[in-house]
Design a protein around this motif. Structure first.
Motif, PDB file in Angstrom:
ATOM      1  N   GLN A  11       0.805  -1.101   0.098  1.00 34.44           N
ATOM      2  CA  GLN A  11       0.053  -0.084   0.034  1.00 34.44           C
ATOM      3  C   GLN A  11       1.077   1.174  -0.066  1.00 34.44           C
ATOM      4  O   GLN A  11       1.156   1.977   1.156  1.00 34.44           O
ATOM      5  N   PRO A  12       1.494   1.855  -1.051  1.00 38.02           N
ATOM      6  CA  PRO A  12       2.370   2.764  -1.287  1.00 38.02           C
ATOM      7  C   PRO A  12       1.625   3.966  -0.976  1.00 38.02           C
ATOM      8  O   PRO A  12       0.616   4.280  -1.053  1.00 38.02           O
ATOM      9  N   GLY A  13       2.540   5.025  -0.068  1.00 35.20           N
ATOM     10  CA  GLY A  13       2.024   6.164   0.186  1.00 35.20           C
ATOM     11  C   GLY A  13       2.336   7.119  -0.867  1.00 35.20           C
ATOM     12  O   GLY A  13       3.020   6.848  -2.059  1.00 35.20           O
ATOM     13  N   PRO A  14       1.990   8.333  -0.795  1.00 34.86           N
ATOM     14  CA  PRO A  14       2.172   9.467  -1.740  1.00 34.86           C
ATOM     15  C   PRO A  14       3.615   9.873  -2.031  1.00 34.86           C
ATOM     16  O   PRO A  14       3.839  10.221  -3.018  1.00 34.86           O
ATOM     17  N   GLY A  15       4.387   9.585  -0.800  1.00 36.32           N
ATOM     18  CA  GLY A  15       5.777   9.768  -1.262  1.00 36.32           C
ATOM     19  C   GLY A  15       6.779   8.682  -1.407  1.00 36.32           C
ATOM     20  O   GLY A  15       8.174   8.730  -1.829  1.00 36.32           O
ATOM     21  N   LEU A  16       6.342   7.569  -1.968  1.00 44.49           N
ATOM     22  CA  LEU A  16       7.123   6.327  -2.315  1.00 44.49           C
ATOM     23  C   LEU A  16       8.069   6.538  -3.311  1.00 44.49           C
ATOM     24  O   LEU A  16       8.982   6.509  -3.388  1.00 44.49           O
ATOM     25  N   TRP A  17       7.227   6.824  -4.486  1.00 41.81           N
ATOM     26  CA  TRP A  17       7.770   6.991  -5.577  1.00 41.81           C
ATOM     27  C   TRP A  17       8.951   8.254  -5.875  1.00 41.81           C
ATOM     28  O   TRP A  17      10.027   8.021  -6.376  1.00 41.81           O
ATOM     29  N   PRO A  18       8.255   9.131  -5.270  1.00 42.99           N
ATOM     30  CA  PRO A  18       9.355  10.599  -5.059  1.00 42.99           C
ATOM     31  C   PRO A  18      10.728  10.235  -4.239  1.00 42.99           C
ATOM     32  O   PRO A  18      11.708  10.566  -4.726  1.00 42.99           O
ATOM     33  N   PHE A  19      10.648   9.306  -3.244  1.00 42.90           N
ATOM     34  CA  PHE A  19      11.397   9.135  -2.446  1.00 42.90           C
ATOM     35  C   PHE A  19      12.334   8.015  -3.137  1.00 42.90           C
ATOM     36  O   PHE A  19      13.802   8.292  -3.041  1.00 42.90           O
ATOM     37  N   ALA A  20      12.048   7.236  -3.944  1.00 42.36           N
ATOM     38  CA  ALA A  20      12.660   6.133  -4.688  1.00 42.36           C
ATOM     39  C   ALA A  20      13.491   6.970  -5.895  1.00 42.36           C
ATOM     40  O   ALA A  20      14.864   6.866  -5.863  1.00 42.36           O
ATOM     41  N   ILE A  21      12.950   7.833  -6.578  1.00 45.16           N
ATOM     42  CA  ILE A  21      13.626   8.671  -7.428  1.00 45.16           C
ATOM     43  C   ILE A  21      14.806   9.395  -6.670  1.00 45.16           C
ATOM     44  O   ILE A  21      15.879   9.828  -7.343  1.00 45.16           O
ATOM     45  N   SER A  22      14.252  10.197  -5.647  1.00 43.27           N
ATOM     46  CA  SER A  22      15.323  11.033  -4.964  1.00 43.27           C
ATOM     47  C   SER A  22      16.754  10.215  -4.538  1.00 43.27           C
ATOM     48  O   SER A  22      17.615  10.782  -4.389  1.00 43.27           O
ATOM     49  N   VAL A  23      16.311   8.945  -4.064  1.00 47.27           N
ATOM     50  CA  VAL A  23      17.552   8.097  -3.548  1.00 47.27           C
ATOM     51  C   VAL A  23      18.395   8.090  -4.807  1.00 47.27           C
ATOM     52  O   VAL A  23      19.551   8.002  -4.785  1.00 47.27           O
ATOM     53  N   VAL A  24      17.969   7.782  -5.841  1.00 46.00           N
ATOM     54  CA  VAL A  24      18.601   7.527  -7.153  1.00 46.00           C
ATOM     55  C   VAL A  24      19.375   8.551  -7.251  1.00 46.00           C
ATOM     56  O   VAL A  24      20.735   8.676  -7.931  1.00 46.00           O
ATOM     57  N   ILE A  25      18.800   9.670  -7.233  1.00 49.56           N
ATOM     58  CA  ILE A  25      19.248  11.234  -7.599  1.00 49.56           C
ATOM     59  C   ILE A  25      20.582  11.279  -6.705  1.00 49.56           C
ATOM     60  O   ILE A  25      21.811  11.582  -6.964  1.00 49.56           O
ATOM     61  N   VAL A  26      20.435  11.167  -5.146  1.00 46.01           N
ATOM     62  CA  VAL A  26      21.448  10.987  -4.294  1.00 46.01           C
ATOM     63  C   VAL A  26      22.487  10.291  -4.710  1.00 46.01           C
ATOM     64  O   VAL A  26      23.711  10.732  -4.793  1.00 46.01           O
ATOM     65  N   VAL A  27      22.357   8.797  -5.034  1.00 47.22           N
ATOM     66  CA  VAL A  27      23.460   8.014  -5.248  1.00 47.22           C
ATOM     67  C   VAL A  27      24.163   8.548  -6.657  1.00 47.22           C
ATOM     68  O   VAL A  27      25.532   8.388  -6.623  1.00 47.22           O
ATOM     69  N   LEU A  28      23.436   8.665  -7.595  1.00 47.41           N
ATOM     70  CA  LEU A  28      24.133   9.293  -8.778  1.00 47.41           C
ATOM     71  C   LEU A  28      25.066  10.645  -8.491  1.00 47.41           C
ATOM     72  O   LEU A  28      26.013  10.552  -9.299  1.00 47.41           O
ATOM     73  N   SER A  29      24.429  11.410  -7.705  1.00 47.03           N
ATOM     74  CA  SER A  29      25.105  12.828  -7.688  1.00 47.03           C
ATOM     75  C   SER A  29      26.351  12.607  -6.715  1.00 47.03           C
ATOM     76  O   SER A  29      27.428  13.068  -7.043  1.00 47.03           O
ATOM     77  N   ALA A  30      26.014  11.689  -5.719  1.00 46.06           N
ATOM     78  CA  ALA A  30      27.404  11.388  -4.908  1.00 46.06           C
ATOM     79  C   ALA A  30      28.348  10.651  -5.659  1.00 46.06           C
ATOM     80  O   ALA A  30      29.547  11.016  -5.687  1.00 46.06           O
ATOM     81  N   THR A  31      28.069   9.678  -6.555  1.00 47.95           N
ATOM     82  CA  THR A  31      29.049   9.233  -7.596  1.00 47.95           C
ATOM     83  C   THR A  31      29.958  10.438  -8.207  1.00 47.95           C
ATOM     84  O   THR A  31      31.100  10.290  -8.658  1.00 47.95           O
ATOM     85  N   LEU A  32      28.962  11.349  -8.939  1.00 46.89           N
ATOM     86  CA  LEU A  32      29.502  12.375  -9.625  1.00 46.89           C
ATOM     87  C   LEU A  32      30.496  13.489  -8.828  1.00 46.89           C
ATOM     88  O   LEU A  32      31.355  13.788  -9.212  1.00 46.89           O
ATOM     89  N   VAL A  33      30.120  13.322  -7.723  1.00 49.71           N
ATOM     90  CA  VAL A  33      31.114  14.158  -6.623  1.00 49.71           C
ATOM     91  C   VAL A  33      32.318  13.540  -6.553  1.00 49.71           C
ATOM     92  O   VAL A  33      33.377  14.400  -6.674  1.00 49.71           O
ATOM     93  N   VAL A  34      32.433  12.229  -6.292  1.00 49.29           N
ATOM     94  CA  VAL A  34      33.640  11.587  -6.219  1.00 49.29           C
ATOM     95  C   VAL A  34      34.432  11.535  -7.702  1.00 49.29           C
ATOM     96  O   VAL A  34      35.605  11.650  -7.517  1.00 49.29           O
ATOM     97  N   THR A  35      33.708  11.147  -8.782  1.00 49.08           N
ATOM     98  CA  THR A  35      34.414  10.833 -10.007  1.00 49.08           C
ATOM     99  C   THR A  35      34.440  12.203 -10.836  1.00 49.08           C
ATOM    100  O   THR A  35      35.035  12.266 -11.921  1.00 49.08           O
ATOM    101  N   GLY A  36      33.805  13.335 -10.356  1.00 48.86           N
ATOM    102  CA  GLY A  36      33.681  14.637 -11.366  1.00 48.86           C
ATOM    103  C   GLY A  36      34.836  15.116 -11.471  1.00 48.86           C
ATOM    104  O   GLY A  36      35.045  15.835 -12.709  1.00 48.86           O
TER     105      GLY A  36
END
Length: 163
Positions: A53-78
């Protein structure tokens, strides 16, 4: 063996904006990281619910986590990347696109999704995409009508709307 014309590659390289450098690459990654963290916090506040029973924030949260992971990777490799472009007149188009999205978010709860969405698609097609007036009008109306049918009629998503 490359099948592209060397002259085309040379012309493309000449018209490309100059590189901004590693500091800009890392700064852009940090901005994206901040946006991802803010999105995760905001979506968590909406409620994640459960997978069954997903809440209204589930998918935005999942996308935000992906953005955080990819951005953190870019901070390291940028620092080693050279694909960031300097700001130029072409960068203003991106700023206009962002401003129209913010305007959509502001107007959506006030006057519904139909008019702001229609204006957003029209502005993006006509001025950002350089499409003809006719094409911009037709595609804008068809797009908003399709979204209305899909989300309001078929999926019964409670969007703020005029109709």
């Amino acid at each position: 063996m490359s099948m592209t014309d060397p002259l085309e590659e040379e012309v493309a390289e000449e018209t490309r904006p100059p590189h901004a450098g590693p500091l800009s690459q890392v700064a852009a990654a940090l901005v994206a990281l901040a946006v991802g963290v803010a999105g995760a916090i905001g979506s968590f506040a909406l409620g994640l619910g459960r997978l069954t029973q997903p809440g209204p924030g589930l998918w935005p949260f999942a996308i935000s986590v992906v953005i955080v992971v990819l951005s953190a990777t870019l901070v390291v490799t940028g620092r080693g990347l050279e694909d960031t472009e300097r700001f130029s007149k072409a960068s203003l188009l991106t700023a206009v696109g962002l401003a129209t999205l913010v305007l959509l978010a502001v107007l959506l709860p006030l006057i519904g999704f139909e008019i702001p969405s229609l204006l957003l698609v029209f502005v993006w097609l006509r001025w950002l995409g350089k499409e003809s007036w006719r094409s911009s009008i037709v595609v804008s109306v068809v797009t908003v009508a399709a979204f209305y049918l899909l989300f309001v009629v078929l999926l019964q998503v409670p969007l703020p709307r005029l109709i």
